[in-house]
Design a protein around this motif. Structure first.
Motif, short mmCIF file in Angstrom:
data_model
loop_
_atom_site.label_atom_id
_atom_site.label_comp_id
_atom_site.label_asym_id
_atom_site.label_seq_id
_atom_site.Cartn_x
_atom_site.Cartn_y
_atom_site.Cartn_z
N GLY A 1 10.32 4.18 -2.39
CA GLY A 1 10.11 2.93 -2.93
C GLY A 1 10.43 1.95 -2.08
N MET A 2 11.08 0.97 -2.76
CA MET A 2 11.46 -0.43 -2.00
C MET A 2 12.87 -0.55 -1.98
SD MET A 2 11.00 -3.26 -1.21
CE MET A 2 8.57 -3.85 -1.33
N VAL A 3 12.90 -0.95 -0.67
CA VAL A 3 14.47 -0.95 -0.33
C VAL A 3 15.28 -1.76 -1.27
CG1 VAL A 3 14.38 -3.59 0.50
CG2 VAL A 3 16.11 -1.77 1.92
N VAL A 4 16.29 -0.83 -1.23
CA VAL A 4 17.48 -1.13 -2.59
C VAL A 4 17.95 -2.94 -2.10
CG1 VAL A 4 18.20 1.37 -2.90
CG2 VAL A 4 19.57 -0.34 -1.26
N GLY A 5 18.01 -3.47 -1.22
CA GLY A 5 18.29 -5.32 -1.75
C GLY A 5 17.99 -5.73 0.05
N ASN B 1 1.01 -0.77 -0.35
CA ASN B 1 0.03 -0.30 0.05
C ASN B 1 0.57 1.23 0.30
OD1 ASN B 1 -2.09 -1.43 -0.28
ND2 ASN B 1 -2.93 -0.65 2.56
N ARG B 2 2.22 1.44 0.66
CA ARG B 2 2.92 2.20 1.29
C ARG B 2 3.53 2.94 -0.56
NH1 ARG B 2 5.57 4.40 6.42
NH2 ARG B 2 3.05 4.41 7.66
N LEU B 3 3.71 1.49 -1.11
CA LEU B 3 4.30 1.53 -2.70
C LEU B 3 3.39 2.34 -3.57
CD1 LEU B 3 6.64 -1.52 -2.76
CD2 LEU B 3 7.44 0.80 -2.35
N ASP B 4 2.25 1.97 -3.40
CA ASP B 4 0.79 2.66 -4.70
C ASP B 4 1.14 4.58 -3.35
OD1 ASP B 4 -1.50 3.47 -5.92
OD2 ASP B 4 -2.52 2.09 -4.57
N PRO B 5 1.51 4.79 -5.41
CA PRO B 5 0.91 6.33 -5.28
C PRO B 5 -0.42 6.96 -4.39
CG PRO B 5 2.39 5.91 -6.45
CD PRO B 5 2.02 4.99 -6.80
N ALA B 6 -1.31 6.12 -4.79
CA ALA B 6 -2.53 7.03 -4.56
C ALA B 6 -3.22 6.70 -3.30
CB ALA B 6 -3.36 5.83 -5.49
N GLN B 7 -2.07 5.94 -2.46
CA GLN B 7 -2.88 5.72 -1.26
C GLN B 7 -1.86 6.18 -0.27
OE1 GLN B 7 -3.93 1.86 -0.06
NE2 GLN B 7 -3.52 1.05 -2.05
N TRP B 8 -0.24 6.77 -0.76
CA TRP B 8 0.80 6.92 0.05
C TRP B 8 1.85 7.71 -1.03
CZ3 TRP B 8 0.98 6.78 5.19
CH2 TRP B 8 1.81 7.30 5.63
N GLN B 9 1.56 8.91 -0.77
CA GLN B 9 1.85 10.17 -1.96
C GLN B 9 3.61 9.93 -1.50
OE1 GLN B 9 0.27 13.53 -1.80
NE2 GLN B 9 -1.95 13.06 -1.94
N SER B 10 3.76 10.19 -0.37
CA SER B 10 5.37 10.09 -0.45
C SER B 10 6.60 8.95 -0.37
CB SER B 10 5.77 10.26 1.54
OG SER B 10 6.03 8.89 1.89
N GLY B 11 5.46 7.53 -0.75
CA GLY B 11 6.42 6.66 -1.30
C GLY B 11 7.75 6.16 -0.47
N LEU B 12 7.59 6.47 0.75
CA LEU B 12 8.39 6.11 1.86
C LEU B 12 8.05 4.78 2.82
CD1 LEU B 12 9.57 9.99 3.22
CD2 LEU B 12 10.40 8.25 1.69
N LEU B 13 9.24 3.99 2.37
CA LEU B 13 8.39 3.11 3.77
C LEU B 13 8.29 3.01 4.88
CD1 LEU B 13 9.53 -0.01 1.49
CD2 LEU B 13 7.15 0.57 1.75
N GLN B 14 9.40 3.67 5.25
CA GLN B 14 9.53 4.71 6.90
C GLN B 14 9.22 3.08 7.63
OE1 GLN B 14 6.54 6.94 7.01
NE2 GLN B 14 7.55 9.18 6.72
N SER B 15 10.21 1.80 7.29
CA SER B 15 10.77 1.04 7.58
C SER B 15 12.43 1.09 8.50
CB SER B 15 11.04 -0.54 7.05
OG SER B 15 11.37 -1.77 7.82
N ASP B 16 11.61 0.72 10.41
CA ASP B 16 12.81 1.09 11.32
C ASP B 16 14.00 -0.13 10.83
OD1 ASP B 16 11.58 2.31 14.18
OD2 ASP B 16 12.36 2.87 12.26
N ALA B 17 13.54 -0.68 10.53
CA ALA B 17 14.78 -2.37 9.90
C ALA B 17 15.72 -2.22 9.03
CB ALA B 17 13.86 -3.67 10.00
N THR B 18 15.07 -1.83 7.92
CA THR B 18 15.86 -0.81 6.59
C THR B 18 17.13 -0.37 7.10
OG1 THR B 18 14.21 0.81 6.45
CG2 THR B 18 13.97 -1.39 5.17
N VAL B 19 16.36 0.55 7.96
CA VAL B 19 17.66 1.52 8.92
C VAL B 19 18.71 1.00 9.36
CG1 VAL B 19 18.09 3.49 9.40
CG2 VAL B 19 15.82 3.42 8.42
N ALA B 20 17.79 0.05 10.21
CA ALA B 20 19.37 -0.63 11.28
C ALA B 20 19.76 -1.53 10.14
CB ALA B 20 18.41 -1.62 12.74
N TYR B 21 19.62 -2.21 9.64
CA TYR B 21 20.59 -3.03 7.55
C TYR B 21 21.63 -2.09 7.56
CZ TYR B 21 21.91 -6.33 4.90
OH TYR B 21 22.65 -6.75 4.13
N GLY B 22 21.28 -0.95 7.53
CA GLY B 22 21.95 -0.36 6.79
C GLY B 22 23.13 0.31 7.85
#
Length: 402
Positions: free
Chosen positions: A337-341, A288-309
């Motif tokens: 968008g989707m996380v890079v990997g 849903n967050r990757l759908d511009p009609a529902q979530w304009q920013s397109g930011l997944l905002q996942s702490d798990a991805t940030v922590a991994y980085g």
């Protein structure tokens, strides 16, 4: 774990008393007998004294009930201290099932006790840890995989971990959601393959037949229990895991050209979801967050991805500074968008959830109870903010998780 727009977020005992009044139909005859005997008639009793006794009885009963209620905690503690920590009995142990437990390099007694409880080997942390502290000389544990049983008496479990016969040679257990860097460490601990050899082999990504987008082995080392043959090299061990992941993807119906996108999303679901049913809801939130009609920013905002980085592969929580760091290419608070990997190595459940998200309009989720894994999914900011308050209150009541 939590995902949001800016942050990841006695009844008293009662007694029914019944009193049956009966009339004194023989009181007139009693008076006549008293007169004949030359005695003064007995004074007629009123109800005032009876009601007074009843009131006193009710008050005493209430006080007794209240005392029992407030003493339940201390009494339970005294009983627990007398009986000792909860432990499986020999009778319960008969129904135990085979389980492989890993001891990692650097694990202490508390780490091992927690792992045994998590896998159902022992009934409580204290049951195992108390026996461990009482054992002399101090036990020395060797890293590796051990063949144990569930529902073991704590003393039996300790003895098994110190028995070389229960250690499984060249066996490795990779839990779901383990990052690649940790998988290499697990292989080294469970086999005689040097970590340096594993790291060198893993660096040659092109030799494993991964999708063209893959820059590392992350996401393609399938979580499972492996037993390697004597003489197996680092390349063979890693290729075995990669082939197992390909098999899982094929079994799920994933086409070769879709392996990359499926594994990336599945790895994210694997790190963010808790309870089994939540995997499919988490999958829907990210879609849903990757759908511009529902979530304009397109930011997944996942702490798990940030922590991994940041290199914190065991965490799903971050700081404000980490969430604001645009230099972290895995930062989904900054990069849309989707996380890079991939950020972990997903198992069958996460792969299935990536392919079959549950229908729903959810855009947020927050785990409000870290003990049970209870997670609240919300569609609006107001709903999510209310759930975050529940989580914050729970955290204040459980400072050990802070």
């Amino acid at each position: 774990m939590t995902i949001g727009p800016a942050t990841d977020a006695i009844a008293d005992p009662m007694q029914n008393l019944m009193a049956n009044d009966s009339g004194d139909s023989g009181r007139g005859r009693a008076n006549r007998r008293s007169l004949l005997a030359g005695e003064p008639p007995r004074e007629k009793r009123g109800h005032k004294g009876a009601w007074g006794c009843l009131i006193v009885f009710v008050v005493l009963a209430a006080l007794l009930a209240g005392t029992v209620f407030f003493l339940q905690g201390p009494i339970s503690q005294i009983i627990a201290a007398t009986q000792g920590p909860a432990d499986f009995t020999a009778e319960e142990a008969v129904a135990g099932e085979d389980v492989v437990v890993m001891i990692h390099d650097g694990d202490g007694g508390s780490d091992i006790a927690s792992s045994l409880v998590d896998q159902g080997v022992v009934k409580s942390f204290d049951a195992f840890y108390r026996i461990l502290l009482q054992t002399t000389p101090e036990p020395v544990f060797q890293p590796g995989a051990y063949q144990l049983k569930t529902k073991m008496v704590a003393s039996t479990a300790l003895a098994a971990l110190l028995d070389a016969k229960t250690r499984l040679n060249r066996t490795v257990v990779v839990p779901e959601g383990t990052a690649a860097v940790d998988v290499l460490q697990l292989i080294s601990e469970g086999t005689d393959i040097p970590l340096a050899d594993l790291q060198a082999a893993a660096a040659n990504v092109a030799s494993f037949g991964l999708p063209a987008e893959a820059a590392t082995l992350e996401g393609f080392l399938f979580p499972a229990t492996y037993t390697f043959a004597p003489g197996d090299t680092a390349q063979i061990a890693l290729q075995t895991m990669v082939n197992r992941q390909f098999k899982a993807l094929d079994s799920a119906g994933v086409a070769a050209e879709d392996r990359w996108s499926t594994v990336v999303l599945a790895s994210l679901i694997q790190r963010e979801a808790g309870l089994r049913d939540d995997y499919y809801k988490v999958s829907r939130v990210f879609r849903n967050r990757l759908d511009p009609a529902q979530w304009q920013s397109g930011l997944l905002q996942s702490d798990a991805t940030v922590a991994y980085g940041t290199g914190n592969t065991h965490l799903v929580t971050t700081t404000d500074a980490e969430r604001g760091d645009a230099g972290n290419i895995y930062n989904t608070y900054v990069h849309p968008g989707m996380v890079v990997g991939p950020i972990s190595n997903p198992g069958d459940l996460a792969i299935d959830a990536a392919l079959h998200p549950l229908d729903g309009s959810w855009l947020f989720f927050v785990t409000v109870n870290l003990d049970t894994g209870e997670t609240v999914f919300s569609t609006t900011v107001a709903e999510h903010d209310a759930a975050v308050v529940v989580w914050q209150n729970w955290m204040r009541e459980h400072p050990e998780y802070g």
